[in-house]
Design a protein around this motif. Structure first.
Motif, PDB file in Angstrom:
ATOM      1  N   ALA A  66       0.841  -1.190   0.000  1.00 50.73           N
ATOM      2  CA  ALA A  66       0.000   0.000   0.000  1.00 50.73           C
ATOM      3  C   ALA A  66       0.881   1.246   0.000  1.00 50.73           C
ATOM      4  O   ALA A  66       2.025   1.211   0.448  1.00 50.73           O
ATOM      5  CB  ALA A  66      -0.902  -0.006   1.225  1.00 50.73           C
ATOM      6  N   PRO A  67       0.378   2.348  -0.502  1.00 52.88           N
ATOM      7  CA  PRO A  67       1.161   3.594  -0.482  1.00 52.88           C
ATOM      8  C   PRO A  67       1.636   3.928   0.938  1.00 52.88           C
ATOM      9  O   PRO A  67       0.850   3.890   1.887  1.00 52.88           O
ATOM     10  CB  PRO A  67       0.168   4.638  -0.997  1.00 52.88           C
ATOM     11  N   GLY A  68       2.923   4.210   1.085  1.00 49.36           N
ATOM     12  CA  GLY A  68       3.483   4.558   2.383  1.00 49.36           C
ATOM     13  C   GLY A  68       3.857   3.370   3.248  1.00 49.36           C
ATOM     14  O   GLY A  68       4.440   3.546   4.323  1.00 49.36           O
ATOM     15  N   ALA A  69       3.520   2.149   2.815  1.00 47.96           N
ATOM     16  CA  ALA A  69       3.851   0.957   3.607  1.00 47.96           C
ATOM     17  C   ALA A  69       5.352   0.708   3.572  1.00 47.96           C
ATOM     18  O   ALA A  69       6.042   1.060   2.603  1.00 47.96           O
ATOM     19  CB  ALA A  69       3.094  -0.247   3.070  1.00 47.96           C
ATOM     20  N   ARG A  70       5.840   0.084   4.627  1.00 47.86           N
ATOM     21  CA  ARG A  70       7.257  -0.259   4.710  1.00 47.86           C
ATOM     22  C   ARG A  70       7.391  -1.727   5.087  1.00 47.86           C
ATOM     23  O   ARG A  70       6.564  -2.265   5.828  1.00 47.86           O
ATOM     24  CB  ARG A  70       7.949   0.637   5.740  1.00 47.86           C
ATOM     25  N   PRO A  71       8.455  -2.386   4.632  1.00 45.38           N
ATOM     26  CA  PRO A  71       8.599  -3.806   4.934  1.00 45.38           C
ATOM     27  C   PRO A  71       9.019  -4.035   6.380  1.00 45.38           C
ATOM     28  O   PRO A  71       9.694  -3.198   6.994  1.00 45.38           O
ATOM     29  CB  PRO A  71       9.702  -4.253   3.978  1.00 45.38           C
ATOM     30  N   ALA A 125      11.911   6.664  13.207  1.00 44.90           N
ATOM     31  CA  ALA A 125      11.149   6.727  11.962  1.00 44.90           C
ATOM     32  C   ALA A 125       9.864   5.903  12.029  1.00 44.90           C
ATOM     33  O   ALA A 125       9.165   5.779  11.021  1.00 44.90           O
ATOM     34  CB  ALA A 125      12.012   6.238  10.811  1.00 44.90           C
ATOM     35  N   GLY A 126       9.557   5.327  13.210  1.00 43.31           N
ATOM     36  CA  GLY A 126       8.291   4.632  13.375  1.00 43.31           C
ATOM     37  C   GLY A 126       8.348   3.123  13.422  1.00 43.31           C
ATOM     38  O   GLY A 126       7.308   2.466  13.542  1.00 43.31           O
ATOM     39  N   GLU A 168       0.125  -2.704  17.492  1.00 43.30           N
ATOM     40  CA  GLU A 168      -0.628  -2.978  16.275  1.00 43.30           C
ATOM     41  C   GLU A 168      -0.361  -1.897  15.222  1.00 43.30           C
ATOM     42  O   GLU A 168      -0.347  -0.709  15.522  1.00 43.30           O
ATOM     43  CB  GLU A 168      -2.128  -3.038  16.576  1.00 43.30           C
ATOM     44  N   GLY A 169      -0.117  -2.361  14.004  1.00 41.75           N
ATOM     45  CA  GLY A 169       0.042  -1.437  12.889  1.00 41.75           C
ATOM     46  C   GLY A 169       1.448  -0.932  12.663  1.00 41.75           C
ATOM     47  O   GLY A 169       1.709  -0.238  11.681  1.00 41.75           O
ATOM     48  N   LYS A 170       2.397  -1.264  13.562  1.00 41.22           N
ATOM     49  CA  LYS A 170       3.765  -0.775  13.394  1.00 41.22           C
ATOM     50  C   LYS A 170       4.609  -1.774  12.607  1.00 41.22           C
ATOM     51  O   LYS A 170       4.561  -2.977  12.868  1.00 41.22           O
ATOM     52  CB  LYS A 170       4.421  -0.555  14.767  1.00 41.22           C
ATOM     53  N   PRO A 171       5.416  -1.289  11.646  1.00 35.96           N
ATOM     54  CA  PRO A 171       6.395  -2.191  11.038  1.00 35.96           C
ATOM     55  C   PRO A 171       7.471  -2.516  12.066  1.00 35.96           C
ATOM     56  O   PRO A 171       7.696  -1.749  13.015  1.00 35.96           O
ATOM     57  CB  PRO A 171       6.960  -1.369   9.882  1.00 35.96           C
ATOM     58  N   PHE A 172       8.121  -3.633  11.905  1.00 37.09           N
ATOM     59  CA  PHE A 172       9.134  -4.016  12.889  1.00 37.09           C
ATOM     60  C   PHE A 172      10.457  -4.340  12.227  1.00 37.09           C
ATOM     61  O   PHE A 172      10.533  -4.714  11.052  1.00 37.09           O
ATOM     62  CB  PHE A 172       8.660  -5.201  13.742  1.00 37.09           C
ATOM     63  N   VAL A 197      19.771  -1.468   5.917  1.00 35.25           N
ATOM     64  CA  VAL A 197      18.498  -1.568   6.638  1.00 35.25           C
ATOM     65  C   VAL A 197      17.797  -0.211   6.694  1.00 35.25           C
ATOM     66  O   VAL A 197      16.564  -0.130   6.630  1.00 35.25           O
ATOM     67  CB  VAL A 197      18.723  -2.176   8.049  1.00 35.25           C
ATOM     68  N   LEU A 198      18.552   0.871   6.767  1.00 37.23           N
ATOM     69  CA  LEU A 198      17.942   2.196   6.720  1.00 37.23           C
ATOM     70  C   LEU A 198      17.328   2.463   5.350  1.00 37.23           C
ATOM     71  O   LEU A 198      16.220   3.007   5.244  1.00 37.23           O
ATOM     72  CB  LEU A 198      18.984   3.266   7.052  1.00 37.23           C
ATOM     73  N   SER A 199      18.041   2.058   4.312  1.00 39.84           N
ATOM     74  CA  SER A 199      17.512   2.233   2.961  1.00 39.84           C
ATOM     75  C   SER A 199      16.208   1.459   2.768  1.00 39.84           C
ATOM     76  O   SER A 199      15.253   1.970   2.177  1.00 39.84           O
ATOM     77  CB  SER A 199      18.560   1.764   1.939  1.00 39.84           C
ATOM     78  N   LEU A 200      16.133   0.249   3.286  1.00 39.49           N
ATOM     79  CA  LEU A 200      14.910  -0.546   3.177  1.00 39.49           C
ATOM     80  C   LEU A 200      13.754   0.103   3.921  1.00 39.49           C
ATOM     81  O   LEU A 200      12.601   0.014   3.509  1.00 39.49           O
ATOM     82  CB  LEU A 200      15.150  -1.956   3.716  1.00 39.49           C
ATOM     83  N   GLY A 201      14.074   0.753   5.052  1.00 32.44           N
ATOM     84  CA  GLY A 201      13.035   1.398   5.846  1.00 32.44           C
ATOM     85  C   GLY A 201      12.708   2.812   5.404  1.00 32.44           C
ATOM     86  O   GLY A 201      11.876   3.484   6.034  1.00 32.44           O
TER      87      GLY A 201
END
Length: 638
Positions: free
Chosen positions: A32-37, A126-127, A162-166, A300-304
């Motif tokens: 989804a737009p704005g989603a991160r792995p 960064a969340g 809930e809802g946070k990427p890890f 890992v920063l680039s991925l996030g």
């Protein structure tokens, strides 16, 4: 003794048996737009790629093999130090340990908090929900509690809001060197293994190698369990998984040493189809270019989607900021436990160039913790009995300034091609590459441990640390060319303490004579910097004046001196052999010191002087050290 070492000695983490790798990806949905792995790092301890996916036919590693088949395998991946603490400093900060002394030494406390960034802190801000289970060993003053949401035996992505990427790190201790201090039975039998040429082919050595393979199989089962947890939670499609080892090892002449056996590791990354746009390479691909673990933090920063700080010295391998790997990977070695050294190395994946700045030191020096392994005991016993081959005996001898190995044709790195005329252009190119790298990162390795010049900030003050000059001086010192004695003599009179230290070290390598001996004696007695006095004493002792050096070194063993100055003096006394006998009482007193390394080094020195040393009787007092308690919190329960 650190909590980290204690927990490895007290727990084995036998782990589950081999389990099936994660099930195939179920969804081809786009993020989804704005989603991160989500990101998971599975980190094992102290192992080379004794792994099927890397071509090892003896290995039983189905889970790592499956991970590699579904992901990207980096064929030539290297730790930046051949031991955990300096390596993990670089992984945490994205800054090489030798850029921030004393982080290049094994178990130190570099000043990095508030100075250098760390990837978990940046991800958290960064969340991301960031967790570490459980090893830290960061070799600096960064507080794990300040940078992780949870760093403990309970840390897990399952506890995320809930809802946070890890981003979750799992450290598997199963292959740590302490687990090879005892036999590990399993599928691989001793008669099936290959013994490297630099080790004697004995039942003890074969049992160590077979046990290492069997520990790898147990660890692979733990990898499978972690992958299965992701799949059971329905998270495999959303999670990028890394597997790597923190450094090479753990057999003799691997961990702690600047060869492929100490630096080459596995690195494989599985990127699910949903996040394929973040990977320059597709599933099942192999990257042949060399990469190193200094690349992990920016990756890992680039991925996030987090900006990469300018201080970080690696390059992102994945993500929006990904760059192609460079031509070379660099490595280093300084103090390893109680023994000093100074080695720098570079590889292009096939050729390895090694530079020894202290070639007068033998490659293999007794280290109490390493000598708990039966393999080290066996090699040392055979040395004392005169039963090693000339090649194996080289482990205990002085080294050349430069080494060059073809790791493809000579995987054991035993045939030094540095002086081969056919390799002259390659030697010149790799010398230039290493020189440029050391200057670019402001390599702190020339600074003697305990100096006020140590540190990322102090070593960068204009004029405080003349690195280019020191690199030239270090080369003069290490080459042992008596025709350059005038350069060393001038260095002894310099205002800069590091320059004086290397002037004295040069005379320790090549020996002094004539008018240089009175000058060295004066410096050994009057220089305001104790590390310089220690180096001058070693120069005197190696030049035949142990009578002057011994009492001066003994005076620096007392508690009013910095612990590392005491350790430096103790190391020189140890190398002096019988000439150190007048300091025997002071050495005996150090065997009861509370420092982590001084007692072990002192016990060895005393035993050598008394003629009681026996490699099969460990110097490392496990029970006493385990009972002392820890400054890092309680050790985990068995």
């Amino acid at each position: 003794m650190t909590n980290t070492r204690r927990q490895f000695l007290k727990t084995g983490l036998a782990g589950a048996g081999a389990m099936a790798a994660s099930a195939p990806m179920r969804s081809m949905a786009q993020p989804a737009p704005g989603a991160r792995p989500n990101i998971v790092w599975i980190v094992s301890e102290d192992n080379n790629p004794f792994i099927g996916a890397y071509g090892d036919a003896l290995a039983n590693t189905p889970n790592i093999d499956a991970l590699a088949k579904a992901g990207i395998l980096y064929r030539h991946a290297y730790s930046n130090a051949p031991v955990c603490a300096p390596s993990r400093f670089g992984i945490l900060t994205g800054v090489l340990p030798e850029s921030c002394a004393p982080a290049q030494h094994m178990r130190a406390d570099a000043k990095a908090a508030g100075i250098l960034p760390s990837y978990p802190d940046l991800l958290r801000k960064a969340g991301y929900y960031v967790t570490n289970n459980v090893k830290t060993d960061y070799n600096c003053d960064i507080d794990p509690k300040a940078i992780w949401d949870d760093s403990s035996t309970r840390a897990h992505w399952k506890n995320r809001p809930e809802g946070k990427p890890f981003m979750a790190v799992f450290n598997l201790m199963t292959t740590h060197e302490s687990q090879n201090f005892k036999p590990t039975p399993g599928k691989v039998q001793p008669d099936a293994v290959r013994v490297p040429a630099y080790m004697p082919d004995t039942p003890v050595i074969r049992a160590d190698i077979a046990g290492y393979y069997n520990r790898m199989e147990i660890m692979d089962g733990q990898v499978g369990k972690l992958l299965a947890e992701l799949d059971a939670a329905g998270l495999s499609d959303d999670t990028i998984v890394f597997y790597y080892s923190d450094n090479g090892g753990v057999l003799p002449r691997s961990k702690r040493y600047c060869y492929d056996s100490g630096l080459r590791c596995a690195l494989t990354v599985r990127v699910p189809p949903k996040w394929a746009h973040l990977a320059p390479n597709g599933p099942g691909s192999v990257v042949e270019a060399p990469v190193s673990f200094i690349d992990l933090a920016p990756t890992v920063l680039s991925l996030g989607g987090v900006p990469i700080p300018k201080a970080m010295q690696g390059r992102a391998l994945l993500g929006k900021a990904a760059k192609a790997p460079g031509k070379y990977a660099f490595g280093m070695r300084n103090r390893m436990d109680e023994r000093y050294d100074f080695v720098r190395t570079v590889t292009d994946g096939r050729w390895r160039y090694v530079r020894n700045y202290m070639p007068h030191l033998p490659l293999m020096q007794n280290q109490a913790f390493a000598w708990l392994a039966k393999g080290y005991q066996e090699i040392d016993r055979l040395r004392m009995e005169g039963k090693l081959s000339p090649l194996q005996q080289r482990l205990f001898e002085e080294r050349p300034f430069e080494e060059l190995y073809d790791t493809q044709g000579d995987p054991d790195e035993t045939v030094n091609l540095a002086a081969n005329p056919a390799q002259a252009s390659r030697m010149a190119e790799m010398r230039r590459a290493l020189d440029a790298h050391m200057l670019a990162i402001n390599d702190n390795g020339f600074i003697p441990e305990g100096s006020s010049l140590e540190g990322y900030v102090p070593s960068r003050v204009a004029g405080a640390y003349p690195l280019k000059r020191l690199m030239l001086l270090g080369q003069v010192a290490a080459r042992g060319d008596r025709r350059k004695a005038g350069v060393l003599r001038a260095a002894l009179a310099d205002r800069n303490e590091v320059v004086r230290f290397w002037g004295a070290t040069g005379f320790a390598v090549q020996g002094a004579f004539g008018n240089d001996l009175p000058l060295l004696a004066q410096i050994a007695k009057t220089d305001p910097v104790p590390q310089v006095r220690v180096a001058a004493c070693e120069a005197l002792a190696r030049s035949g004046d142990a009578a002057t050096a011994c009492p001066l070194l003994a005076q620096m063993l007392v508690a009013r001196y910095h612990s590392k100055v005491r350790l430096q003096a103790l190391n020189v006394l140890t190398r002096m052999g019988p000439a150190a006998a007048p300091a025997l009482d002071q050495l005996r007193a150090l065997t009861a010191d509370k420092d982590e390394y001084l007692p072990n080094a002192a016990r060895f020195a005393v035993q050598m002087l008394e003629g009681t040393y026996d490699p099969s009787k460990p110097i490392y007092d496990l029970e006493a050290l385990l009972s002392r308690g820890s400054t890092n919190g309680p050790a985990p329960k068995d």
